[in-house]
Design a protein around this motif. Sequence first.
Motif, PDB file in Angstrom:
ATOM      1  N   ILE A 116       0.820  -1.219   0.000  1.00 27.51           N
ATOM      2  CA  ILE A 116       0.000   0.000   0.000  1.00 27.51           C
ATOM      3  C   ILE A 116       0.854   1.269   0.000  1.00 27.51           C
ATOM      4  N   VAL A 117       2.158   1.140   0.203  1.00 22.12           N
ATOM      5  CA  VAL A 117       3.054   2.298   0.176  1.00 22.12           C
ATOM      6  C   VAL A 117       3.216   2.750  -1.274  1.00 22.12           C
ATOM      7  N   PRO A 118       3.053   4.031  -1.593  1.00 26.03           N
ATOM      8  CA  PRO A 118       3.062   4.471  -2.996  1.00 26.03           C
ATOM      9  C   PRO A 118       4.344   4.183  -3.762  1.00 26.03           C
ATOM     10  N   SER A 119       5.461   4.029  -3.053  1.00 27.91           N
ATOM     11  CA  SER A 119       6.707   3.731  -3.762  1.00 27.91           C
ATOM     12  C   SER A 119       6.708   2.327  -4.353  1.00 27.91           C
ATOM     13  N   TYR A 120       5.859   1.434  -3.824  1.00 27.08           N
ATOM     14  CA  TYR A 120       5.849   0.054  -4.330  1.00 27.08           C
ATOM     15  C   TYR A 120       5.302  -0.032  -5.757  1.00 27.08           C
ATOM     16  N   PRO A 121       4.108   0.497  -6.047  1.00 30.29           N
ATOM     17  CA  PRO A 121       3.640   0.454  -7.437  1.00 30.29           C
ATOM     18  C   PRO A 121       4.549   1.229  -8.386  1.00 30.29           C
ATOM     19  N   ALA A 122       5.157   2.301  -7.905  1.00 29.04           N
ATOM     20  CA  ALA A 122       6.088   3.052  -8.755  1.00 29.04           C
ATOM     21  C   ALA A 122       7.293   2.190  -9.120  1.00 29.04           C
ATOM     22  N   LEU A 123       7.703   1.337  -8.212  1.00 28.56           N
ATOM     23  CA  LEU A 123       8.869   0.491  -8.433  1.00 28.56           C
ATOM     24  C   LEU A 123       8.693  -0.428  -9.644  1.00 28.56           C
ATOM     25  N   TYR A 124       7.479  -0.885  -9.887  1.00 28.65           N
ATOM     26  CA  TYR A 124       7.239  -1.746 -11.049  1.00 28.65           C
ATOM     27  C   TYR A 124       7.511  -0.994 -12.352  1.00 28.65           C
ATOM     28  N   PHE A 125       7.160   0.272 -12.400  1.00 27.46           N
ATOM     29  CA  PHE A 125       7.461   1.073 -13.591  1.00 27.46           C
ATOM     30  C   PHE A 125       8.964   1.267 -13.754  1.00 27.46           C
ATOM     31  N   PHE A 126       9.665   1.449 -12.625  1.00 25.27           N
ATOM     32  CA  PHE A 126      11.105   1.686 -12.686  1.00 25.27           C
ATOM     33  C   PHE A 126      11.870   0.418 -13.056  1.00 25.27           C
ATOM     34  N   LYS A 127      11.300  -0.751 -12.734  1.00 30.32           N
ATOM     35  CA  LYS A 127      11.944  -2.027 -13.071  1.00 30.32           C
ATOM     36  C   LYS A 127      11.629  -2.477 -14.490  1.00 30.32           C
ATOM     37  N   ALA A 128      10.562  -1.929 -15.083  1.00 28.96           N
ATOM     38  CA  ALA A 128      10.093  -2.389 -16.396  1.00 28.96           C
ATOM     39  C   ALA A 128      11.148  -2.324 -17.506  1.00 28.96           C
ATOM     40  N   PRO A 129      12.066  -1.339 -17.515  1.00 27.34           N
ATOM     41  CA  PRO A 129      13.086  -1.344 -18.576  1.00 27.34           C
ATOM     42  C   PRO A 129      14.079  -2.495 -18.462  1.00 27.34           C
ATOM     43  N   PHE A 130      14.116  -3.172 -17.313  1.00 27.56           N
ATOM     44  CA  PHE A 130      15.139  -4.188 -17.075  1.00 27.56           C
ATOM     45  C   PHE A 130      14.584  -5.607 -16.964  1.00 27.56           C
ATOM     46  N   VAL A 131      13.345  -5.748 -16.528  1.00 27.36           N
ATOM     47  CA  VAL A 131      12.726  -7.063 -16.384  1.00 27.36           C
ATOM     48  C   VAL A 131      11.325  -7.017 -16.985  1.00 27.36           C
ATOM     49  N   ASP A 132      10.794  -8.189 -17.289  1.00 26.73           N
ATOM     50  CA  ASP A 132       9.438  -8.247 -17.831  1.00 26.73           C
ATOM     51  C   ASP A 132       8.413  -7.988 -16.729  1.00 26.73           C
ATOM     52  N   VAL A 133       7.614  -6.968 -16.918  1.00 21.33           N
ATOM     53  CA  VAL A 133       6.523  -6.652 -16.000  1.00 21.33           C
ATOM     54  C   VAL A 133       5.243  -6.674 -16.820  1.00 21.33           C
ATOM     55  N   SER A 134       4.273  -7.451 -16.403  1.00 20.95           N
ATOM     56  CA  SER A 134       3.052  -7.603 -17.193  1.00 20.95           C
ATOM     57  C   SER A 134       2.273  -6.299 -17.282  1.00 20.95           C
ATOM     58  N   ARG A 135       1.501  -6.173 -18.341  1.00 23.99           N
ATOM     59  CA  ARG A 135       0.673  -4.978 -18.504  1.00 23.99           C
ATOM     60  C   ARG A 135      -0.369  -4.875 -17.398  1.00 23.99           C
ATOM     61  N   ASP A 136      -0.868  -6.010 -16.949  1.00 26.15           N
ATOM     62  CA  ASP A 136      -1.853  -5.994 -15.860  1.00 26.15           C
ATOM     63  C   ASP A 136      -1.243  -5.412 -14.596  1.00 26.15           C
ATOM     64  N   THR A 137       0.005  -5.793 -14.321  1.00 28.52           N
ATOM     65  CA  THR A 137       0.689  -5.273 -13.133  1.00 28.52           C
ATOM     66  C   THR A 137       0.906  -3.770 -13.249  1.00 28.52           C
ATOM     67  N   LEU A 138       1.304  -3.321 -14.422  1.00 28.32           N
ATOM     68  CA  LEU A 138       1.529  -1.893 -14.631  1.00 28.32           C
ATOM     69  C   LEU A 138       0.218  -1.114 -14.552  1.00 28.32           C
ATOM     70  N   ALA A 139      -0.841  -1.690 -15.111  1.00 26.40           N
ATOM     71  CA  ALA A 139      -2.152  -1.016 -15.062  1.00 26.40           C
ATOM     72  C   ALA A 139      -2.634  -0.903 -13.622  1.00 26.40           C
ATOM     73  N   LEU A 140      -2.467  -1.976 -12.844  1.00 25.28           N
ATOM     74  CA  LEU A 140      -2.863  -1.951 -11.439  1.00 25.28           C
ATOM     75  C   LEU A 140      -2.008  -0.954 -10.658  1.00 25.28           C
ATOM     76  N   SER A 141      -0.713  -0.919 -10.969  1.00 23.50           N
ATOM     77  CA  SER A 141       0.188   0.022 -10.298  1.00 23.50           C
ATOM     78  C   SER A 141      -0.217   1.462 -10.589  1.00 23.50           C
ATOM     79  N   ALA A 142      -0.575   1.739 -11.850  1.00 22.15           N
ATOM     80  CA  ALA A 142      -1.022   3.086 -12.219  1.00 22.15           C
ATOM     81  C   ALA A 142      -2.304   3.445 -11.472  1.00 22.15           C
ATOM     82  N   ALA A 143      -3.214   2.486 -11.361  1.00 18.35           N
ATOM     83  CA  ALA A 143      -4.473   2.738 -10.662  1.00 18.35           C
ATOM     84  C   ALA A 143      -4.227   3.057  -9.182  1.00 18.35           C
TER      85      ALA A 143
END
Length: 233
Positions: A180-207
């Motif tokens: 629930i800490v806001p830095s956690y969903p942001a972290l998925y966006f920051f990791k996306a250039p280096f590892v595969d992050v699903s679109r569902d995960t990114l969409a949920l993180s954005a939400a």
Amino acid sequence: MMKNLLKTNLIVGFRSFVYPIYVLIGLVYGLMLMAFPEKYLPTMVPLFLLFEPGLVGFMFVGTEIFAEKKDGAISALAVTPMEWRSYILAKTAIMSVLSVIGAVLIMALGTRSLSGLPYVTVGVFLCSVVYTLLGIGISAKYRDLDDYFIPIMAVLVVSLLPFAHYHGYLTNSLWKVLYIVPSYPALYFFKAPFVDVSRDTLALSAAVLLLWSGIAYHIAKIRFYRYAVEGVR
């Protein structure tokens, strides 16, 4: 009114060197990352991206609020027909754009590539919105950076815990509360250039970050008016 506020904030921010220093920090982070071997970049780049939009922005917007309290700018604006919503949104917009500029510098210099930049841009912008609004709301009660130091350290520690959890250092199931800490969903966006992050995960993180933006705005609007405008102690 919003246009005038944006222009005024930019002029004051550059004259006081707050905004140039903020961008310079992104440049310094990028140069620091150049010293790391490539194998460490997937870990270090997201960490530096978190510092740039979130934690540094949280501190800098507080510094701005303190300066405007002391020079009477907020008191002067209080007698105008301006909506404080516009004031809050103007500061948030500027800090978020500066964060994106800093992120581009970090990616361009630190990784020598702009691969995955769209992910980083979205994550940095949303993360900056959240932390800037929280910075406005929390700093409104304080008079200077000395008083604001404890909240800064508290936000720093809490915001870095998701990074530790993501990399497997906090394994107890109780630590899942960190989602629930806001830095956690942001972290998925920051990791996306280096590892595969699903679109569902990114969409949920954005939400989640958008939800946090709404919460943070509500906090900023109430606390800023109460403590900075009305002067309640």
